[in-house]
Scaffold this active site. Structure first.
Site, mmCIF file in Angstrom:
data_model
loop_
_atom_site.group_PDB
_atom_site.id
_atom_site.type_symbol
_atom_site.label_atom_id
_atom_site.label_comp_id
_atom_site.label_asym_id
_atom_site.label_seq_id
_atom_site.Cartn_x
_atom_site.Cartn_y
_atom_site.Cartn_z
ATOM 1 N N HIS A 306 0.828 -1.442 -0.060
ATOM 2 C CA HIS A 306 0.040 -0.047 0.025
ATOM 3 C C HIS A 306 0.911 1.314 0.082
ATOM 4 O O HIS A 306 2.146 1.211 0.701
ATOM 5 C CB HIS A 306 -0.823 0.211 1.167
ATOM 6 C CG HIS A 306 -2.203 1.016 1.101
ATOM 7 N ND1 HIS A 306 -2.109 2.262 1.532
ATOM 8 C CD2 HIS A 306 -3.373 0.445 0.667
ATOM 9 C CE1 HIS A 306 -3.202 2.873 1.090
ATOM 10 N NE2 HIS A 306 -3.890 1.942 0.666
ATOM 11 N N ASP A 363 -7.863 -5.407 0.044
ATOM 12 C CA ASP A 363 -8.345 -6.081 -0.740
ATOM 13 C C ASP A 363 -8.088 -7.615 -0.896
ATOM 14 O O ASP A 363 -8.564 -8.462 -1.712
ATOM 15 C CB ASP A 363 -8.023 -5.492 -2.272
ATOM 16 C CG ASP A 363 -8.537 -4.329 -2.225
ATOM 17 O OD1 ASP A 363 -9.877 -4.220 -2.327
ATOM 18 O OD2 ASP A 363 -8.075 -3.306 -2.965
HETATM 19 N N1 CMC Z 1 4.397 -7.187 -5.054
HETATM 20 C C1 CMC Z 1 5.711 -7.241 -4.976
HETATM 21 N N2 CMC Z 1 6.456 -6.330 -4.851
HETATM 22 C C2 CMC Z 1 5.684 -5.101 -4.759
HETATM 23 C C3 CMC Z 1 4.292 -5.207 -4.419
HETATM 24 C C4 CMC Z 1 3.594 -6.279 -4.435
HETATM 25 N N3 CMC Z 1 2.336 -6.283 -4.612
HETATM 26 N N4 CMC Z 1 3.757 -3.903 -4.099
HETATM 27 C C5 CMC Z 1 4.931 -3.256 -4.351
HETATM 28 N N5 CMC Z 1 5.943 -3.895 -4.220
HETATM 29 C C6 CMC Z 1 7.273 -3.497 -4.669
HETATM 30 C C7 CMC Z 1 7.741 -2.788 -5.692
HETATM 31 O O1 CMC Z 1 8.226 -3.642 -6.809
HETATM 32 C C8 CMC Z 1 8.886 -1.759 -5.308
HETATM 33 O O2 CMC Z 1 10.013 -2.527 -5.301
HETATM 34 P P1 CMC Z 1 11.303 -1.797 -5.578
HETATM 35 O O3 CMC Z 1 11.443 -0.758 -4.650
HETATM 36 O O4 CMC Z 1 12.570 -2.586 -5.446
HETATM 37 O O5 CMC Z 1 11.259 -1.218 -7.007
HETATM 38 C C9 CMC Z 1 8.346 -1.554 -3.843
HETATM 39 O O6 CMC Z 1 7.681 -2.780 -3.428
HETATM 40 C C10 CMC Z 1 7.358 -0.143 -3.674
HETATM 41 O O7 CMC Z 1 6.474 -0.394 -4.693
HETATM 42 P P2 CMC Z 1 5.826 0.720 -5.363
HETATM 43 O O8 CMC Z 1 5.104 0.333 -6.616
HETATM 44 O O9 CMC Z 1 6.769 1.823 -5.894
HETATM 45 O O10 CMC Z 1 4.637 1.660 -4.364
HETATM 46 P P3 CMC Z 1 3.371 2.501 -4.534
HETATM 47 O O11 CMC Z 1 3.150 3.022 -3.126
HETATM 48 O O12 CMC Z 1 3.499 3.216 -5.735
HETATM 49 O O13 CMC Z 1 2.349 1.331 -4.819
HETATM 50 C C11 CMC Z 1 0.688 -0.324 -4.678
HETATM 51 C C12 CMC Z 1 1.442 0.926 -4.002
HETATM 52 C C13 CMC Z 1 -0.685 -0.587 -3.810
HETATM 53 C C14 CMC Z 1 0.015 0.502 -6.177
HETATM 54 C C15 CMC Z 1 1.485 -1.340 -4.914
HETATM 55 O O14 CMC Z 1 1.775 -2.166 -3.608
HETATM 56 C C16 CMC Z 1 0.694 -2.316 -5.646
HETATM 57 O O15 CMC Z 1 0.897 -2.692 -6.850
HETATM 58 N N6 CMC Z 1 0.386 -3.564 -4.868
HETATM 59 C C17 CMC Z 1 -0.740 -4.442 -5.656
HETATM 60 C C18 CMC Z 1 -1.980 -3.788 -5.772
HETATM 61 C C19 CMC Z 1 -2.922 -3.829 -4.874
HETATM 62 O O16 CMC Z 1 -3.145 -4.638 -4.056
HETATM 63 N N7 CMC Z 1 -3.492 -2.648 -4.802
HETATM 64 C C20 CMC Z 1 -4.490 -2.525 -3.535
HETATM 65 C C21 CMC Z 1 -4.216 -1.115 -2.912
HETATM 66 S S1 CMC Z 1 -5.365 -1.041 -1.350
HETATM 67 C C22 CMC Z 1 -6.668 -0.613 -2.067
HETATM 68 C C23 CMC Z 1 -6.920 0.740 -2.414
HETATM 69 O O17 CMC Z 1 -6.654 1.570 -1.656
HETATM 70 O O18 CMC Z 1 -7.246 1.239 -3.409
#
Ligand code: CMC
Length: 428
Positions: A306, A363
């Site tokens: 998240h 989720d």
């Molecule tokens: N699985 C594997 N690696 C992950 C995941 C995951 N679910 N989420 C983040 N990472 C890694 C990502 O690869 C990155 O690694 P590095 O620093 O080595 O590049 C690091 O963790 C930080 O990730 P980010 O994408 O820069 O973080 P963000 O804050 O931009 O994204 C997120 C947050 C929720 C979009 C992301 O964690 C994700 O895609 N999760 C899966 C989708 C999901 O479950 N979304 C629901 C969010 S909760 C409901 C809502 O509020 O809408």
């Protein structure tokens, strides 16, 4: 507020900016004069360090896993409150008295029907249209039917349109479902609760009486509470940005629905359940964890991670408990729940997820419950939209009533070509 300053040394000059403090959470540096004083912008794609507004609605401490609505912890609301009560709390600032709750519920109940002409919109969609496609269209179309509540400068209009949106979302979502499966639309039944009525409109048929299962009703109501608001997330910021131009509330909420649809936001519960089905059996979990950790593989563990929570999402805790209650009441078991539990445990003990502070989010378990209740995966995000409408309208109202409100207009770091002269086509 504002008794200290932050100093920026840039290009040989020193500039002071006021530091503001809220009730809880990080202070903010008020950089509104930055461009006027320095000729520079801040650069923050994804808004990771930007507070876009003042808000008194919802507070999140992502490090500690805290979520408060108007000060009340989400765990307490999910345990003791109802969705109608939380809606009143978010919209009006406090928990209602018994009489206020009755009045509010009565008002919402009296707005549940849709203008009859709106039915024709549904016939225009293909039978296999995604419910979110229908929701974007039908909610946007409300502005064409309720002209008497679209004057955003009138607080009474704002109130009526807010009530209409909250009241009509279950009807719109249930009709999207009925249309897809070819069953007749069910009219609302005002003798039922907000959530009981939605269950009946979704799963009932005109040929039979529908009996609401109280455990399912309570579980779904709790899911609605957990999704009611979540601070300045992507869809809420979209609603605020759309609203900042003076667009009517129905159009703004349609914009929020469009944003929510994406798999990184509201679409994640659908994606999470699909992923759990794809994994299928616990022995496959290590393979998927390895894929999620592999930088060359775009696969991510859906329902994990998240932007704000760097701890267990407090909503996921309630969800996990609710899955057990629903399974017991419906006397069902689903192998994907076992996969989910084991996947959670393995990921929480894996260095990659520990170091990056990736925990299950709301989720991760919601899809398992919704599926047990009988909703197809395509309806999951529609249910999220239904519940989040409360937060969207509360945030929209807060923004419109804020005298400091201005049209939202971010700037950019331009990286395209510098000015060049047009070359006629025969000379290129
Ligand atoms: N699985 C594997 N690696 C992950 C995941 C995951 N679910 N989420 C983040 N990472 C890694 C990502 O690869 C990155 O690694 P590095 O620093 O080595 O590049 C690091 O963790 C930080 O990730 P980010 O994408 O820069 O973080 P963000 O804050 O931009 O994204 C997120 C947050 C929720 C979009 C992301 O964690 C994700 O895609 N999760 C899966 C989708 C999901 O479950 N979304 C629901 C969010 S909760 C409901 C809502 O509020 O809408």
């Amino acid at each position: 507020m504002g008794d200290t300053n932050a100093t920026l040394n840039a290009k040989g000059d020193t500039h002071d900016f006021e530091i503001k403090s809220g009730t809880l959470g990080p202070d903010v540096v008020d950089i509104r004069k930055l461009y006027a004083n320095t000729g520079m912008f801040t650069y923050d794609p994804g808004f990771t360090s930007t507070a876009s507004c003042d808000s008194a609605l919802t507070y999140i401490d992502g490090e500690e896993g805290v979520l408060l609505h108007r000060g009340y912890p989400i765990g307490q609301l999910a345990e003791h409150s109802s969705f109608m009560e939380v809606a009143h709390l978010l919209l009006n600032g406090d928990l209602p008295s018994a009489e206020e709750l009755d009045d509010f519920t009565y008002t919402i109940t009296r707005h549940t029907m849709l203008h009859d002409q709106l039915r024709q919109f549904y016939q225009g969609f293909r039978r296999d249209a995604h419910p979110m496609a229908i929701m974007c269209g039908a909610v946007g179309a409300l502005s064409a039917f309720y002209h008497d509540s679209t004057d955003i400068s009138d607080p009474e209009h704002r109130k009526i349109s807010s009530h209409r949106l909250i009241a009509k979302m279950p009807t719109i979502a249930a009709m999207a479902y009925k249309y897809a499966i070819g069953q007749p639309f069910m009219q609302p039944d005002n003798s039922l609760s907000y959530t009981g009525n939605f269950l009946r409109m979704t799963f009932g048929v005109p040929a039979e009486e529908y009996e609401v299962n109280p455990v399912v009703e309570r579980a779904l109501d709790r899911i609605f509470i957990l999704h009611a608001d979540h601070e300045q997330n992507a869809s809420t910021s979209t609603v605020r940005l759309a609203g900042s131009s003076g667009a009517n509330p129905f159009a703004c909420i349609a914009a929020g629905i469009a944003c929510l649809w994406g798999p990184a936001h509201g679409g994640a519960n659908e994606a999470a359940l699909n992923m759990l089905h794809e994994i299928g059996t616990p022995d496959k979990i290590p393979e998927y964890i390895a894929r999620a950790k592999n930088k060359d593989d775009p696969f991510r563990l859906m329902g994990f991670g998240h932007r704000v929570y760097k701890n267990y999402d407090p909503r996921a805790t309630v969800m996990q408990k609710t899955v057990r209650e629903v399974f017991e009441s419906l006397n069902v078991s689903d192998p994907v729940f076992e996969v989910a539990l084991q996947l959670e445990e393995m990921a929480l003990n894996d260095d990659y997820f520990v170091e990056k502070k990736l925990f299950p989010n709301v989720d991760f378990y919601s899809g398992v419950i919704l599926s047990a209740i009988g909703f197809p995966t395509t309806m999951f995000t529609a249910l999220f939209a239904l519940a989040r409408t409360v937060g969207w309208v509360a945030q929209w109202n807060e923004m419109i009533s804020d005298p400091a409100q201005r049209i939202g207009r971010p700037r950019q770091l331009y990286t395209g070509p510098a000015q060049r002269d047009y070359v006629p086509v025969d000379k290129r």
